[in-house]
Design a protein around this motif. Structure first.
Motif, PDB file in Angstrom:
ATOM      1  N   ALA A  78       0.766  -1.268   0.070  1.00  0.00           N
ATOM      2  CA  ALA A  78      -0.099  -0.057  -0.048  1.00  0.00           C
ATOM      3  C   ALA A  78       0.896   1.181   0.299  1.00  0.00           C
ATOM      4  CB  ALA A  78      -0.917  -0.152   1.204  1.00  0.00           C
ATOM      5  N   ALA A  79       2.055   1.198   0.899  1.00  0.00           N
ATOM      6  CA  ALA A  79       2.853   2.446   0.963  1.00  0.00           C
ATOM      7  C   ALA A  79       3.548   2.560  -0.651  1.00  0.00           C
ATOM      8  CB  ALA A  79       3.889   2.226   2.163  1.00  0.00           C
ATOM      9  N   ASP A  80       3.959   1.342  -1.227  1.00  0.00           N
ATOM     10  CA  ASP A  80       4.527   1.574  -2.423  1.00  0.00           C
ATOM     11  C   ASP A  80       3.649   2.101  -3.539  1.00  0.00           C
ATOM     12  OD1 ASP A  80       4.131   0.374  -5.241  1.00  0.00           O
ATOM     13  OD2 ASP A  80       6.379  -0.853  -4.767  1.00  0.00           O
ATOM     14  N   ALA A  81       2.385   1.814  -3.370  1.00  0.00           N
ATOM     15  CA  ALA A  81       1.313   2.593  -4.377  1.00  0.00           C
ATOM     16  C   ALA A  81       1.462   3.802  -4.103  1.00  0.00           C
ATOM     17  CB  ALA A  81       0.096   1.678  -4.267  1.00  0.00           C
ATOM     18  N   TYR A  82       1.063   4.142  -2.737  1.00  0.00           N
ATOM     19  CA  TYR A  82       0.806   5.502  -2.468  1.00  0.00           C
ATOM     20  C   TYR A  82       2.170   6.499  -3.058  1.00  0.00           C
ATOM     21  CZ  TYR A  82      -0.149   9.540   0.544  1.00  0.00           C
ATOM     22  OH  TYR A  82      -0.459  11.010   1.017  1.00  0.00           O
ATOM     23  N   GLY A  83       3.365   5.752  -2.718  1.00  0.00           N
ATOM     24  CA  GLY A  83       4.418   6.698  -3.376  1.00  0.00           C
ATOM     25  C   GLY A  83       4.707   6.731  -5.022  1.00  0.00           C
ATOM     26  N   ARG A  84       3.983   5.686  -5.529  1.00  0.00           N
ATOM     27  CA  ARG A  84       3.971   5.597  -7.010  1.00  0.00           C
ATOM     28  C   ARG A  84       3.013   6.758  -7.610  1.00  0.00           C
ATOM     29  NH1 ARG A  84       4.234  -0.292  -9.786  1.00  0.00           N
ATOM     30  NH2 ARG A  84       5.559  -1.508  -7.957  1.00  0.00           N
ATOM     31  N   MET A  85       1.949   6.949  -6.877  1.00  0.00           N
ATOM     32  CA  MET A  85       0.826   7.766  -7.297  1.00  0.00           C
ATOM     33  C   MET A  85       1.302   9.284  -7.136  1.00  0.00           C
ATOM     34  SD  MET A  85      -1.024   5.695  -8.705  1.00  0.00           S
ATOM     35  CE  MET A  85      -2.215   7.122  -9.117  1.00  0.00           C
ATOM     36  N   THR A  86       1.815   9.583  -5.824  1.00  0.00           N
ATOM     37  CA  THR A  86       2.082  10.978  -5.411  1.00  0.00           C
ATOM     38  C   THR A  86       3.403  11.356  -5.661  1.00  0.00           C
ATOM     39  OG1 THR A  86       2.793  10.139  -3.046  1.00  0.00           O
ATOM     40  CG2 THR A  86       0.451  10.659  -3.436  1.00  0.00           C
ATOM     41  N   GLY A  87       4.397  10.320  -5.869  1.00  0.00           N
ATOM     42  CA  GLY A  87       6.029  10.950  -5.932  1.00  0.00           C
ATOM     43  C   GLY A  87       6.592  11.162  -4.690  1.00  0.00           C
ATOM     44  N   GLU A  88       5.865  10.987  -3.497  1.00  0.00           N
ATOM     45  CA  GLU A  88       6.249  11.541  -1.956  1.00  0.00           C
ATOM     46  C   GLU A  88       6.928  10.180  -1.566  1.00  0.00           C
ATOM     47  OE1 GLU A  88       2.775  12.810  -0.102  1.00  0.00           O
ATOM     48  OE2 GLU A  88       2.270  14.435  -1.634  1.00  0.00           O
ATOM     49  N   ALA A  89       7.729  10.324  -0.499  1.00  0.00           N
ATOM     50  CA  ALA A  89       8.311   9.683   0.289  1.00  0.00           C
ATOM     51  C   ALA A  89       7.304   9.090   1.161  1.00  0.00           C
ATOM     52  CB  ALA A  89       9.546  10.195   1.147  1.00  0.00           C
ATOM     53  N   VAL A  90       7.237   7.765   1.446  1.00  0.00           N
ATOM     54  CA  VAL A  90       5.968   7.350   2.288  1.00  0.00           C
ATOM     55  C   VAL A  90       6.265   6.425   3.547  1.00  0.00           C
ATOM     56  CG1 VAL A  90       3.857   6.195   2.093  1.00  0.00           C
ATOM     57  CG2 VAL A  90       4.916   7.066   0.291  1.00  0.00           C
ATOM     58  N   PRO A  91       6.170   7.054   4.575  1.00  0.00           N
ATOM     59  CA  PRO A  91       6.523   6.541   5.955  1.00  0.00           C
ATOM     60  C   PRO A  91       5.758   5.077   5.987  1.00  0.00           C
ATOM     61  CG  PRO A  91       6.293   8.643   6.408  1.00  0.00           C
ATOM     62  CD  PRO A  91       5.533   8.369   5.135  1.00  0.00           C
ATOM     63  N   LEU A  92       6.462   3.942   6.273  1.00  0.00           N
ATOM     64  CA  LEU A  92       5.841   2.579   6.586  1.00  0.00           C
ATOM     65  C   LEU A  92       6.754   2.058   7.859  1.00  0.00           C
ATOM     66  CD1 LEU A  92       4.847  -0.129   5.672  1.00  0.00           C
ATOM     67  CD2 LEU A  92       6.724  -0.775   4.998  1.00  0.00           C
ATOM     68  N   LEU A  93       5.608   2.194   9.007  1.00  0.00           N
ATOM     69  CA  LEU A  93       6.092   1.799  10.309  1.00  0.00           C
ATOM     70  C   LEU A  93       5.926   0.427  10.694  1.00  0.00           C
ATOM     71  CD1 LEU A  93       4.435   4.853  12.117  1.00  0.00           C
ATOM     72  CD2 LEU A  93       6.479   4.785  11.058  1.00  0.00           C
ATOM     73  N   LEU A  94       7.064  -0.235  11.195  1.00  0.00           N
ATOM     74  CA  LEU A  94       6.947  -1.624  11.427  1.00  0.00           C
ATOM     75  C   LEU A  94       7.661  -1.725  12.971  1.00  0.00           C
ATOM     76  CD1 LEU A  94       8.665  -2.449   7.936  1.00  0.00           C
ATOM     77  CD2 LEU A  94       6.483  -2.783   8.645  1.00  0.00           C
ATOM     78  N   SER A  95       7.330  -2.888  13.208  1.00  0.00           N
ATOM     79  CA  SER A  95       7.781  -3.691  14.493  1.00  0.00           C
ATOM     80  C   SER A  95       9.109  -4.358  14.367  1.00  0.00           C
ATOM     81  CB  SER A  95       6.790  -4.541  15.203  1.00  0.00           C
ATOM     82  OG  SER A  95       7.334  -4.853  16.617  1.00  0.00           O
ATOM     83  N   THR A  96       9.770  -5.297  15.008  1.00  0.00           N
ATOM     84  CA  THR A  96      10.889  -5.715  15.249  1.00  0.00           C
ATOM     85  C   THR A  96      10.844  -7.174  14.567  1.00  0.00           C
ATOM     86  OG1 THR A  96      11.527  -4.351  17.129  1.00  0.00           O
ATOM     87  CG2 THR A  96      12.958  -6.242  16.485  1.00  0.00           C
ATOM     88  N   GLY A  97      11.614  -7.910  14.228  1.00  0.00           N
ATOM     89  CA  GLY A  97      11.934  -9.345  14.034  1.00  0.00           C
ATOM     90  C   GLY A  97      10.929  -9.800  12.923  1.00  0.00           C
ATOM     91  N   PRO A  98       9.970 -10.594  13.305  1.00  0.00           N
ATOM     92  CA  PRO A  98       9.043 -11.291  12.458  1.00  0.00           C
ATOM     93  C   PRO A  98       8.076  -9.994  11.647  1.00  0.00           C
ATOM     94  CG  PRO A  98       8.980 -12.431  14.394  1.00  0.00           C
ATOM     95  CD  PRO A  98       9.926 -11.043  14.577  1.00  0.00           C
ATOM     96  N   GLY A  99       7.588  -8.996  12.296  1.00  0.00           N
ATOM     97  CA  GLY A  99       6.899  -7.939  11.898  1.00  0.00           C
ATOM     98  C   GLY A  99       7.921  -7.154  10.818  1.00  0.00           C
ATOM     99  N   ALA A 100       8.778  -7.112  11.140  1.00  0.00           N
ATOM    100  CA  ALA A 100       9.977  -6.343   9.965  1.00  0.00           C
ATOM    101  C   ALA A 100      10.098  -7.269   8.840  1.00  0.00           C
ATOM    102  CB  ALA A 100      11.248  -5.682  10.793  1.00  0.00           C
TER     103      ALA A 100
END
Length: 560
Positions: A78-100
């Motif tokens: 979803a962040a990838d597509a948001y970035g493709r559509m807007t040309g903006e850097a898109v924050p993707l917030l992740l946790s540690t280990g398995p989540g990352a």
């Protein structure tokens, strides 16, 4: 003498007073959020996890829009597509280990497609770092190492004061051509710790411009102006640099036919007299490209798909404009120009001479006619009609997102994207499950614009949980699921190679009933009613699902 780099911006009295008395109770998580807001972020994607809770708490107290999905990989898509559509850097917030680690496939796709995703991950407490085994939940010996070979750059913040600079450097990296995903890692205790650091303001992370060297564009312009049979291959770099208009100007000045790669769909008008469309997986097209005496490749590395599975061997001069240095001449010798596509095309427009060629449109028609004749000799009418039905239903400016499924493979070659940056697929890295979560990200980026996702039933099962996301955020996405009872393209590949298929047949749900259980309207359609059903779904606000039971086939191999 005073130089620009000697100038220091002096704070105002109000700024000084605010810096000396920051609001109480702020944490490292607040420093992350304040930096993102100062850089211009308005929307973040992600999933909360134990070590990342301080960031999510800070987001919850801010005016950032938080879009949570059901898996980290889908949040990355979803962040990838948001970035493709807007040309903006898109924050993707992740946790540690398995989540990352769950986000790795999505970041690999973002890297292949040059999408500017800014992944910010938590880490175990700083005392547990250093390669040992301290027994922390989610602990990895070297978490950043898992991402270093995938993302464009890695930043690590180990103290609160490092956070603003680490995030800003990653932001700048993500948006400097070639765009790409980046990684920032911050330990849990640093995110939770209260801080007296003043509120973050005035961050500057302006991306560097990648201009072409003038001696190279001069040579390229000289070759192109004097060419007898120039041809242009336009890749995804043309889309990402918003250079479609300059591409058209150059093609028309040179009377050079243009073929777009699958990542460059929409970079050139589909029905233009000089348009070769996107039939790169066809031997007629490969022969035509090989015959060019000067081939201009803009924003493409001429990888596997763009070179008709490495069966393309140019016989004339090649000029390659590419922002990714590692892709220059990686597959074919060329005059390599390391530059942003837009800046390089502008330089060529300023120097190239007009080149009359009244026969160029005729040569284009001959190639497209030969391709049409080849398809007419095969039993692929259904597949072509389905693409026509989708095109008729989809508004011209609506973006579409395509998974790795047979109809998508057709769309790469045969679908008219109508406009730049309106058709996207996972053909960069080739992972399953991209289309629906990516479409959700696009709907967040362009509220009020209906978005189409196209998946097979196999790929749909990767993303089915995001029906809940679509409903929760009431996003205008219509999901077309082509149900052929398995991994259709793999079934075809195995049968062609081995005479039988293994592990390609799938038990799947009643997709319409599954969507209804999420309170998402759904209908089962037929090839004859597809246009009407898609039009209705796309015109209805909110999410919807259209299921098409159909077994499709690919056109015969054309790279032999």
């Amino acid at each position: 003498m005073t130089h620009d780099h000697d100038l220091v911006l002096r704070p105002t009295e109000a700024q000084t007073a605010a810096a000396l008395a920051p609001p109480p109770g702020r944490t490292g998580g607040d420093l992350v959020v304040e930096t993102l807001r100062s850089l211009g972020a308005t929307t973040v994607f992600g999933l909360p996890g134990q070590h990342a809770l301080a960031v999510f708490d800070a987001v919850g107290r801010s005016d950032l829009r938080l879009v949570t999905l059901r898996t980290e990989n889908n949040a990355g898509f979803a962040a990838d597509a948001y970035g493709r559509m807007t040309g903006e850097a898109v924050p993707l917030l992740l946790s540690t280990g398995p989540g990352a680690l769950m986000a790795l496939p999505a970041l690999a796709e973002a890297a292949a497609a040059s999408a500017p995703v800014l992944a910010i991950s938590s880490q175990v407490p700083a005392a547990g770092l250093g390669g040992g085994r301290r027994g922390h939940l989610h602990e990895l010996r070297d978490q950043a190492a898992s991402f270093r070979d995938v993302v464009k750059s890695v930043q690590v913040a180990r103290t609160p004061s490092q956070i603003p600079s680490a995030v800003a450097e990653a932001w700048e990296s993500a948006l400097t051509a070639p765009h790409g995903p980046v990684w920032v890692e911050i330990p849990e205790d640093v995110l939770r710790a209260e801080t007296l650091i003043p509120q973050v303001t005035g961050m500057d992370a302006t991306p560097h411009e990648l201009a072409p060297r003038p001696e190279l564009t001069a040579v390229a312009a000289h070759w192109l102006s004097r060419a007898s049979r120039p041809v242009i291959i336009a890749g995804g770099g043309v889309i990402r640099s918003d250079a479609a208009g300059k591409l058209r100007q150059l093609a028309e000045r040179l009377n050079a036919p243009v073929v777009t790669t699958f990542g460059g769909k929409g970079a050139f008008p589909w029905n233009h007299p000089l348009s070769l469309q996107s039939w790169l997986e066809d031997r007629h097209m490969t022969d035509f490209l090989e015959d060019a005496d000067v081939l201009l490749v803009v924003g493409s590395g001429l990888g596997e798909l763009s070179s008709n599975y490495h069966t393309f061997f140019p016989t004339g001069r090649v000029v390659q404009i590419e922002a990714d240095l590692g892709k220059l001449e990686s597959n074919h010798p060329a005059l390599g120009i390391h530059a942003d596509a837009r800046l390089a095309l502008q330089a060529l427009l300023e120097t190239v001479a007009e080149r009359p060629d009244p026969y160029a449109p005729d040569r284009v028609r001959m190639v497209l006619s030969a391709i049409a004749d080849r398809l007419a000799a095969q039993d692929v009418t259904l597949e072509q009609e389905l693409l026509a039905s989708i095109r008729a239903a989809l508004p011209p400016r609506s973006p579409s997102f395509w998974d790795m499924t047979i109809l998508s493979y057709w769309a790469w070659s045969a679908f008219d994207a109508k406009h730049p940056n309106t058709m996207h697929s996972a053909q960069g890295a080739g992972g399953l499950g991209y289309a629906f979560p990516a479409a959700l990200g696009a709907a967040v980026a362009e509220p009020g614009t209906p978005v189409l996702a196209v998946s097979g039933d196999g790929g749909a099962m990767y993303s089915a949980a995001e029906l809940a996301t679509a409903r929760q955020h009431d996003l205008d996405v219509t999901w077309l699921i082509v149900d052929d009872g398995g991994y259709g393209i793999l079934r075809a590949y195995m049968e062609d190679s081995f005479g039988r298929s293994t592990a390609t047949e799938l038990t799947r749900p009643d997709f319409a009933a599954l969507a209804a259980s999420f309170d998402v309207p759904a209908t089962t359609t037929t090839p004859e009613s597809l246009t009407a059903d898609l039009k209705k779904a796309l015109a209805t606000p909110g999410p919807s699902v259209v299921v098409l039971p159909a077994t499709l086939r690919m056109f015969a191999p054309t790279h032999l």
